[in-house]
Design an enzyme around this catalytic site. Structure first.
Site, PDB file in Angstrom:
ATOM      1  N   LYS A  32       0.840  -1.200   0.000  1.00 54.64           N
ATOM      2  CA  LYS A  32       0.000   0.000   0.000  1.00 54.64           C
ATOM      3  C   LYS A  32       0.875   1.250   0.000  1.00 54.64           C
ATOM      4  O   LYS A  32       1.767   1.393   0.828  1.00 54.64           O
ATOM      5  CB  LYS A  32      -0.915   0.009   1.229  1.00 54.64           C
ATOM      6  N   ASP A  60      -3.359   4.249  -2.112  1.00 55.13           N
ATOM      7  CA  ASP A  60      -4.321   4.741  -1.115  1.00 55.13           C
ATOM      8  C   ASP A  60      -4.262   6.261  -1.048  1.00 55.13           C
ATOM      9  O   ASP A  60      -3.644   6.839  -0.149  1.00 55.13           O
ATOM     10  CB  ASP A  60      -3.986   4.110   0.243  1.00 55.13           C
ATOM     11  N   PHE A  63      -9.378   9.407  -3.136  1.00 50.35           N
ATOM     12  CA  PHE A  63      -9.867  10.477  -4.010  1.00 50.35           C
ATOM     13  C   PHE A  63     -11.243  10.978  -3.566  1.00 50.35           C
ATOM     14  O   PHE A  63     -12.123  10.189  -3.205  1.00 50.35           O
ATOM     15  CB  PHE A  63      -9.960   9.985  -5.462  1.00 50.35           C
ATOM     16  N   ASP A  65     -13.509  14.337  -5.051  1.00 51.59           N
ATOM     17  CA  ASP A  65     -13.543  15.587  -5.824  1.00 51.59           C
ATOM     18  C   ASP A  65     -14.752  15.506  -6.760  1.00 51.59           C
ATOM     19  O   ASP A  65     -15.529  14.556  -6.689  1.00 51.59           O
ATOM     20  CB  ASP A  65     -12.220  15.722  -6.612  1.00 51.59           C
ATOM     21  N   ILE A  66     -14.885  16.481  -7.647  1.00 51.19           N
ATOM     22  CA  ILE A  66     -15.983  16.413  -8.613  1.00 51.19           C
ATOM     23  C   ILE A  66     -15.729  15.216  -9.547  1.00 51.19           C
ATOM     24  O   ILE A  66     -14.576  14.777  -9.710  1.00 51.19           O
ATOM     25  CB  ILE A  66     -16.139  17.729  -9.418  1.00 51.19           C
ATOM     26  N   ASN A  68     -15.482  14.638 -12.722  1.00 55.17           N
ATOM     27  CA  ASN A  68     -14.491  14.739 -13.797  1.00 55.17           C
ATOM     28  C   ASN A  68     -13.064  14.635 -13.250  1.00 55.17           C
ATOM     29  O   ASN A  68     -12.208  13.971 -13.842  1.00 55.17           O
ATOM     30  CB  ASN A  68     -14.698  16.077 -14.534  1.00 55.17           C
ATOM     31  N   THR A 121     -11.810   6.552  10.451  1.00 49.06           N
ATOM     32  CA  THR A 121     -11.792   6.083  11.853  1.00 49.06           C
ATOM     33  C   THR A 121     -11.348   7.195  12.799  1.00 49.06           C
ATOM     34  O   THR A 121     -11.507   7.076  14.004  1.00 49.06           O
ATOM     35  CB  THR A 121     -10.873   4.862  12.031  1.00 49.06           C
ATOM     36  N   ARG A 183      -3.004  -6.205  14.245  1.00 55.98           N
ATOM     37  CA  ARG A 183      -1.826  -6.523  15.059  1.00 55.98           C
ATOM     38  C   ARG A 183      -1.815  -8.004  15.401  1.00 55.98           C
ATOM     39  O   ARG A 183      -2.879  -8.597  15.600  1.00 55.98           O
ATOM     40  CB  ARG A 183      -1.874  -5.747  16.393  1.00 55.98           C
ATOM     41  N   GLN A 192      -2.887   3.272  16.987  1.00 56.36           N
ATOM     42  CA  GLN A 192      -4.191   2.750  16.572  1.00 56.36           C
ATOM     43  C   GLN A 192      -5.058   2.522  17.803  1.00 56.36           C
ATOM     44  O   GLN A 192      -4.591   2.000  18.810  1.00 56.36           O
ATOM     45  CB  GLN A 192      -4.031   1.417  15.837  1.00 56.36           C
ATOM     46  N   GLY A 212       1.082  -2.480   8.607  1.00 55.71           N
ATOM     47  CA  GLY A 212       2.233  -1.617   8.382  1.00 55.71           C
ATOM     48  C   GLY A 212       3.345  -1.947   9.348  1.00 55.71           C
ATOM     49  O   GLY A 212       4.159  -2.845   9.121  1.00 55.71           O
ATOM     50  N   ARG A 213       3.357  -1.215  10.494  1.00 64.61           N
ATOM     51  CA  ARG A 213       4.498  -1.284  11.410  1.00 64.61           C
ATOM     52  C   ARG A 213       4.761  -2.670  11.989  1.00 64.61           C
ATOM     53  O   ARG A 213       5.908  -2.980  12.307  1.00 64.61           O
ATOM     54  CB  ARG A 213       4.316  -0.251  12.523  1.00 64.61           C
TER      55      ARG A 213
HETATM   56  O1  C5P Z   1       1.366   0.597  10.931  1.00 68.31           O
HETATM   57  P1  C5P Z   1      -0.104   0.245  10.840  1.00 68.31           P
HETATM   58  O2  C5P Z   1      -0.342  -1.245  10.682  1.00 68.31           O
HETATM   59  O3  C5P Z   1      -0.913   0.872  11.934  1.00 68.31           O
HETATM   60  O4  C5P Z   1      -0.558   0.910   9.454  1.00 68.31           O
HETATM   61  C1  C5P Z   1      -1.867   0.865   9.018  1.00 68.31           C
HETATM   62  C2  C5P Z   1      -2.038   1.497   7.674  1.00 68.31           C
HETATM   63  O5  C5P Z   1      -3.421   1.549   7.375  1.00 68.31           O
HETATM   64  C3  C5P Z   1      -1.523   2.922   7.563  1.00 68.31           C
HETATM   65  O6  C5P Z   1      -1.105   3.118   6.208  1.00 68.31           O
HETATM   66  C4  C5P Z   1      -2.734   3.762   7.853  1.00 68.31           C
HETATM   67  O7  C5P Z   1      -2.699   5.013   7.247  1.00 68.31           O
HETATM   68  C5  C5P Z   1      -3.845   2.909   7.232  1.00 68.31           C
HETATM   69  N1  C5P Z   1      -5.169   3.117   7.804  1.00 68.31           N
HETATM   70  C6  C5P Z   1      -5.441   2.945   9.147  1.00 68.31           C
HETATM   71  N2  C5P Z   1      -6.709   3.113   9.629  1.00 68.31           N
HETATM   72  C7  C5P Z   1      -7.685   3.429   8.820  1.00 68.31           C
HETATM   73  C8  C5P Z   1      -7.452   3.610   7.458  1.00 68.31           C
HETATM   74  C9  C5P Z   1      -6.165   3.431   6.982  1.00 68.31           C
HETATM   75  O8  C5P Z   1      -4.530   2.628   9.900  1.00 68.31           O
HETATM   76  N3  C5P Z   1      -8.898   3.535   9.296  1.00 68.31           N
END
Ligand code: C5P
Length: 233
Positions: A32, A60, A63, A65-66, A68, A121, A183, A192, A212-213
């Site tokens: 992503k 990610d 988007f 916007d209008i 077009n 969120t 997690r 989070q 992610g992390r």
């Molecule tokens: O590091 P971590 O696992 O928390 O990363 C989660 C990813 O998902 C990040 O790119 C974050 O921006 C994205 N994200 C999120 N919660 C959301 C929507 C997107 O953590 N509600």
């Protein structure tokens, strides 16, 4: 289980992102990419990540916007063979239709999956109702927007772990669900608030888990990958 995992590349450092892709590309379903990489490096960064081994890219950029302008954004993203991308469902039916029509111009095997974001969120019910003037509860609004997005032709929606079951009930088997904030049991929650565990998220009906992390900051990456791999066995 790793075929369900999308690794979030939350960095502005292209070399760091490339290193992560090289380490993980044989193991995860997709990567992503958000504003952190595309604003400093342009959409050409997607081609560089692909060269490093990223077979599928989830763009990610949410988007909104209008019609077009969103159609133009979808067209430009599709030129870089994006597998999946996000847009705000609250942009309305005309915006969704314009995006979907644009995506249909891409050949079937390269057509990007369009995923709707319902309620961020970071918003709570007080903000949604008091500041944004929405009459519904946060959950009802999220379910309403998700249903509306899928009815208008989106391929799927993004939702947090707590919401998967309700969304899956409303959508039935229609629509892909991708869930961030995942997690491993006992893992750090970082910033989070509503985190979920992989096994539960899949059982509740998620199709993809955005992680992610827990991957990119892992001190023992192989151990994390092995634990993810064993989920669902
Ligand atoms: O590091 P971590 O696992 O928390 O990363 C989660 C990813 O998902 C990040 O790119 C974050 O921006 C994205 N994200 C999120 N919660 C959301 C929507 C997107 O953590 N509600």
């Amino acid at each position: 289980m790793l075929r369900n995992v999308i690794c979030a590349l939350d960095t502005g450092d292209l070399n760091e992102a490339i290193t992560t892709v090289q380490r993980l590309s044989p193991r995860v379903a997709a990567f992503k990419v958000g504003h952190g990489l595309t604003l400093p490096h342009g959409l050409g960064v997607l081609d560089k990540l692909r060269e490093a081994g990223a077979q599928r890219i989830f763009l990610d950029l949410k988007f909104h916007d209008i019609p077009n302008s969103v159609a133009l954004a979808v067209r430009e993203a599709a030129k870089h063979d994006v597998w999946m991308m996000t847009l705000h469902i609250s942009g309305g039916p005309a915006m969704l239709t314009a995006a979907i029509e644009e995506a249909k111009n891409v050949s079937e095997e390269k057509r990007p999956l369009l995923m709707g974001v319902s309620v961020l969120t970071s918003l709570d019910e007080h903000t949604l109702q008091g500041d944004l003037g929405v009459d519904r509860s946060l959950k009802d609004h999220m379910l309403y927007l998700s249903r509306m997005g899928i009815d208008h032709g989106l391929d799927g929606v993004i939702c947090s772990a707590e919401e998967i079951k309700d969304i899956r009930d409303v959508l039935g088997t229609n629509g892909i669900i991708a869930t961030p904030g995942i997690r491993l049991p006992g893992g750090a929650t970082h910033d989070q608030r509503r985190v979920g565990e992989p096994k539960q998220a899949l059982e509740d009906g998620a199709d993809y888990l955005v992680i992610g992390r827990a991957l990119t900051a892992a001190s023992d990456l192989e151990a994390v990958l092995d634990r993810l791999d064993s989920v669902g066995e």
